[in-house]
Design a protein around this motif. Structure first.
Motif, PDB file in Angstrom:
ATOM      1  N   LYS A  24      52.356  57.491  61.135  1.00 37.25           N
ATOM      2  CA  LYS A  24      51.485  58.059  60.092  1.00 37.25           C
ATOM      3  C   LYS A  24      50.562  59.118  60.677  1.00 37.25           C
ATOM      4  N   MET A  25      49.993  58.808  61.850  1.00 36.04           N
ATOM      5  CA  MET A  25      49.071  59.764  62.459  1.00 36.04           C
ATOM      6  C   MET A  25      49.792  61.059  62.830  1.00 36.04           C
ATOM      7  N   MET A  26      51.015  60.935  63.379  1.00 35.84           N
ATOM      8  CA  MET A  26      51.745  62.142  63.758  1.00 35.84           C
ATOM      9  C   MET A  26      52.119  62.958  62.537  1.00 35.84           C
ATOM     10  N   ARG A  27      52.594  62.285  61.496  1.00 37.86           N
ATOM     11  CA  ARG A  27      52.997  63.014  60.284  1.00 37.86           C
ATOM     12  C   ARG A  27      51.791  63.711  59.651  1.00 37.86           C
ATOM     13  N   TYR A  28      50.648  63.037  59.664  1.00 39.35           N
ATOM     14  CA  TYR A  28      49.432  63.619  59.069  1.00 39.35           C
ATOM     15  C   TYR A  28      48.953  64.833  59.870  1.00 39.35           C
ATOM     16  N   SER A  29      48.991  64.711  61.227  1.00 36.39           N
ATOM     17  CA  SER A  29      48.497  65.813  62.055  1.00 36.39           C
ATOM     18  C   SER A  29      49.482  66.974  62.095  1.00 36.39           C
ATOM     19  N   GLU A  60      42.574  60.810  53.956  1.00 35.26           N
ATOM     20  CA  GLU A  60      41.799  60.798  55.186  1.00 35.26           C
ATOM     21  C   GLU A  60      41.522  59.356  55.637  1.00 35.26           C
ATOM     22  N   LEU A  61      41.283  58.462  54.662  1.00 36.36           N
ATOM     23  CA  LEU A  61      41.059  57.045  54.992  1.00 36.36           C
ATOM     24  C   LEU A  61      42.332  56.393  55.508  1.00 36.36           C
ATOM     25  N   ASP A  62      43.507  56.775  54.943  1.00 38.20           N
ATOM     26  CA  ASP A  62      44.775  56.237  55.451  1.00 38.20           C
ATOM     27  C   ASP A  62      44.973  56.632  56.914  1.00 38.20           C
ATOM     28  N   ALA A  97      45.138  54.052  60.150  1.00 40.74           N
ATOM     29  CA  ALA A  97      46.215  54.013  61.144  1.00 40.74           C
ATOM     30  C   ALA A  97      45.638  54.113  62.555  1.00 40.74           C
ATOM     31  N   TYR A  98      44.646  54.989  62.727  1.00 42.81           N
ATOM     32  CA  TYR A  98      44.013  55.149  64.043  1.00 42.81           C
ATOM     33  C   TYR A  98      43.308  53.852  64.463  1.00 42.81           C
ATOM     34  N   LEU A  99      42.605  53.208  63.513  1.00 41.55           N
ATOM     35  CA  LEU A  99      41.878  51.981  63.845  1.00 41.55           C
ATOM     36  C   LEU A  99      42.832  50.818  64.102  1.00 41.55           C
ATOM     37  N   ASP A 100      43.994  50.805  63.416  1.00 32.61           N
ATOM     38  CA  ASP A 100      44.995  49.758  63.697  1.00 32.61           C
ATOM     39  C   ASP A 100      45.436  49.815  65.154  1.00 32.61           C
ATOM     40  N   LEU A 101      45.647  51.036  65.651  1.00 35.34           N
ATOM     41  CA  LEU A 101      46.048  51.176  67.054  1.00 35.34           C
ATOM     42  C   LEU A 101      44.921  50.748  67.994  1.00 35.34           C
ATOM     43  N   GLN A 102      43.677  51.085  67.637  1.00 34.18           N
ATOM     44  CA  GLN A 102      42.545  50.694  68.481  1.00 34.18           C
ATOM     45  C   GLN A 102      42.346  49.176  68.463  1.00 34.18           C
ATOM     46  N   LEU A 116      37.300  43.841  68.882  1.00 35.33           N
ATOM     47  CA  LEU A 116      36.942  44.910  67.941  1.00 35.33           C
ATOM     48  C   LEU A 116      37.064  44.396  66.505  1.00 35.33           C
ATOM     49  N   GLU A 117      35.979  44.596  65.731  1.00 39.47           N
ATOM     50  CA  GLU A 117      35.982  44.302  64.303  1.00 39.47           C
ATOM     51  C   GLU A 117      35.710  45.597  63.540  1.00 39.47           C
ATOM     52  N   VAL A 118      36.499  45.825  62.493  1.00 40.31           N
ATOM     53  CA  VAL A 118      36.387  47.063  61.710  1.00 40.31           C
ATOM     54  C   VAL A 118      36.114  46.699  60.255  1.00 40.31           C
ATOM     55  N   GLU A 119      35.142  47.379  59.639  1.00 46.75           N
ATOM     56  CA  GLU A 119      34.823  47.186  58.224  1.00 46.75           C
ATOM     57  C   GLU A 119      34.945  48.525  57.492  1.00 46.75           C
ATOM     58  N   LEU A 120      35.680  48.514  56.380  1.00 51.51           N
ATOM     59  CA  LEU A 120      35.806  49.698  55.516  1.00 51.51           C
ATOM     60  C   LEU A 120      35.225  49.360  54.150  1.00 51.51           C
ATOM     61  N   ASP A 121      34.244  50.113  53.719  1.00 48.41           N
ATOM     62  CA  ASP A 121      33.606  49.915  52.414  1.00 48.41           C
ATOM     63  C   ASP A 121      33.608  51.257  51.677  1.00 48.41           C
ATOM     64  N   VAL A 122      34.527  51.428  50.726  1.00 50.29           N
ATOM     65  CA  VAL A 122      34.742  52.731  50.095  1.00 50.29           C
ATOM     66  C   VAL A 122      34.571  52.602  48.587  1.00 50.29           C
TER      67      VAL A 122
END
Length: 622
Positions: A445-450, A463-465, A469-474, A482-488
């Motif tokens: 996804k990251m390669m296709r987007y870039s 942009e959130l997708d 994808a970047y945070l999934d890899l991290q 690592l804990e990630v929170e998305l509030d949109v």
């Protein structure tokens, strides 16, 4: 055979005459043209500037006077409500239920004093307030926070006031009543308002409010250059309400230019300007009109020619000195050139003839330090440059072909890698390794987007997708650390934003702030909210943060639109790149602010105005 003339046949004299004419004529012409052009430019600029200033001053003056008028209208507030000021006046100061009870009359009079006191206190510039009750022949006067009641029937009042008007500036008085406090009498202007019994024209009272001139002075202080220009406010009857000359305030203006402003054919003019010259004044007169149903004032500014064109005169003096310097240099240069010019010039002409015949490697052997020597060295350098350019042209053609090949490789390799990742993902899925397939999918996804260079502006959802994808890899990289929170906000997902603005901000955490610790996992939060006409994006972490001095310096750099210093890994460039693209695509008021979190960590806050969203769409289309 014509007679020999030294003046006509020497190069020295010819050069001197030619250079002097070529210097004096252009400089003199330039001085005249520059002076006249400067005068016109200054005149036009002054006219435009004074029109704006006087228009602004008129607006401020009208707002202030209308505010005073509104305060005087407080007498009509709540006309049907008992104990209101109008109600007391309408009932002749007596109580409606017990008209014969003297105590109620006194109570109502005290209440009336309270109402007048409220009017007096509503504007700090009120110097004195007087209310004359016609039938009761009673006068209330408030001054310096003191109130006085007068029953003296000998006091003279108009008794025939039919409309509200402003009395021009005059020395403040007590309307025939002995002053209640010592002190110097001030210059004031007075608003007179009749109070009628609605809906008839029966006059119940007369209200007069004295207003100090200090606010008028403050409102007009920036409209003129004190000491060099004259300013005044004059009414339609030629009374000077306010003047930059304190002694003129309150007098009649007798200047010969005033009838020109007040003439019938100019009554409807909002403002204007004209040149004027007489025995008392020579310059430009600028004016603007402030008119209301109860006031007709003119703001007048007198700018003398000596002040208006002082800048042009200064430039003319500078030009004279510059011209004198140029002439001196020209004469000296003419003499020097005439003495040293001939011999090296002939040699140089010989070398030029060789170059013209194709000998580009000619050795120009002129070593003098004057202009001819400089010219000779420049010719020699020019020939070397031409030879080098011939070689560089071949090298450039070869480099262009190499760059074309690299560009083709750069186009092919990402697509090949993306397709290869898809193949690896398929193999992982066949072997039922869901985690590897998920990671490869995120990377794909990251390669296709870039790789998609057709879009510079995308929806926030895309942009959130990409960020997810970047945070999934991290998260795979750091596992449980690592804990990630998305509030949109769902309403914000369809908004258009520049591409690649979220991932660099998150990457900033992993490059500079991530500190894995035992017992406390790293934490990253991304929140997006739509607030009226702004998109708010907040990214928080619990990393090591920044020192206060470094954080303050970084904020100053971002606010000024400068790129902060980048480290070896490119850190610092990403933040500047994001804010510069936001200001380019949306609005120059887009902002980024970094602040420290407690007890540790960093917060990045983006505010994106959305009033130019369509412009951003158009930019992306192009």
């Amino acid at each position: 055979m014509p007679a020999y003339s030294p003046f006509r046949n020497t190069i020295r004299n010819k050069l001197m005459l030619l250079l002097l004419l070529a210097t004096i004529l252009p400089i003199a012409s330039s001085m005249v043209i520059s002076y006249n052009s400067t005068k016109r430019s200054i005149s036009d600029e002054t006219i435009e500037k004074n029109a704006r200033l006087l228009s602004l001053g008129t607006t401020n003056l009208l707002n202030y006077v209308n505010n005073i008028n509104q305060k005087s209208l407080a007498v009509y507030n709540s006309i049907n409500v008992p104990r209101s000021l109008y109600y007391i006046l309408e009932h002749n100061m007596e109580d409606e239920v017990f008209p014969n009870d003297l105590s109620d009359v006194i109570a109502n009079r005290n209440l009336l004093k309270d109402h007048l006191y409220n009017i007096y206190q509503s504007v700090s510039e009120f110097n004195q307030v007087r209310l004359h009750v016609v039938k009761q022949k009673v006068t209330y006067i408030l001054k310096n926070d003191s109130i006085k009641l007068e029953n003296d029937a000998s006091l003279t009042f108009s008794g025939a006031l039919t409309k509200t008007f402003i009395e021009p500036s005059h020395l403040g008085s007590t309307f025939g009543v002995v002053s209640m406090s010592a002190g110097t009498r001030e210059m004031v202007f007075t608003l007179h308002r009749p109070i009628f019994r609605a809906p008839s024209d029966e006059l119940m009272a007369e209200l007069a409010i004295d207003v100090r001139l200090n606010v008028l002075k403050d409102l007009t202080r920036q409209l003129y250059d004190d000491g060099k220009e004259k300013f005044m406010i004059v009414d339609a009857k030629k009374n000077i309400v306010l003047s930059s000359d304190p002694d003129a305030t309150g007098r009649l203006e007798t200047a010969s230019w005033l009838p020109f402003i007040l003439s019938d054919n100019r009554k409807d003019a909002e403002g204007g300007h004209f040149a004027w010259s007489d025995g008392r004044f020579s310059g430009h007169v600028f004016y603007d009109r402030a008119v209301t149903p109860f006031m007709d004032w003119y703001l007048v500014k007198l700018t003398p020619d000596s002040h208006l064109y002082s800048a042009a005169d200064g430039i003319a003096r500078i030009n004279v000195w510059v011209a004198a310097g140029f002439l001196t240099v020209a004469v000296a240069a003419t003499l020097l050139v005439s003495l040293l010019f001939t011999k090296p010039l002939l040699r140089l002409i010989g070398y030029v003839n060789q170059i013209e015949r194709g000998n580009l490697n000619v050795d120009i052997d002129i070593r003098s330090q004057d202009e001819i020597g400089v010219l000779a060295r420049r010719f020699r350098s020019m020939m070397q440059t031409i030879n080098n350019l011939i070689l560089k042209e071949y090298r450039l053609e070869l480099a262009n072909k190499t760059n074309q090949l690299k560009a083709l490789q750069a186009q092919v390799n990402p697509h090949f890698l993306y397709n290869s990742l898809q193949s690896v993902g398929t193999v992982a899925l066949q072997h039922k390794d869901q985690q590897i397939y998920s990671l490869i999918t995120s990377l794909g996804k990251m390669m296709r987007y870039s790789m998609n260079t057709d879009e510079s502006v995308v929806t926030l959802d895309k942009e959130l997708d990409y960020l997810s994808a970047y945070l999934d890899l991290q998260k795979q990289r750091f596992d449980a650390s690592l804990e990630v929170e998305l509030d949109v906000d769902p309403a914000a997902r369809t908004l258009q934003v520049p591409k690649m603005i979220l991932q660099p901000l998150a990457e900033n955490f992993f490059k500079h702030g991530f500190v894995p610790a035992e017992g406390q996992p790293a934490w990253l939060s991304v929140a997006c909210r739509l607030d009226a006409d702004r998109l708010l994006i907040r990214i928080e972490d619990n990393g090591k943060g920044m020192e206060p001095e470094a954080l303050e310096a970084l904020n100053r750099s971002i606010e000024a639109g400068e790129s902060p210093g980048a480290g070896p890994d490119g850190g610092g460039i990403g933040l500047a790149n994001v804010i510069s693209r936001l200001r380019l695509h949306f609005h120059e008021d887009a902002s980024m602010k970094l602040s420290a979190r407690e007890p540790n960590g960093l917060e990045i806050r983006l505010e994106i105005p959305l009033d130019k969203e369509e412009t951003a769409h158009e930019s992306s289309d192009h």
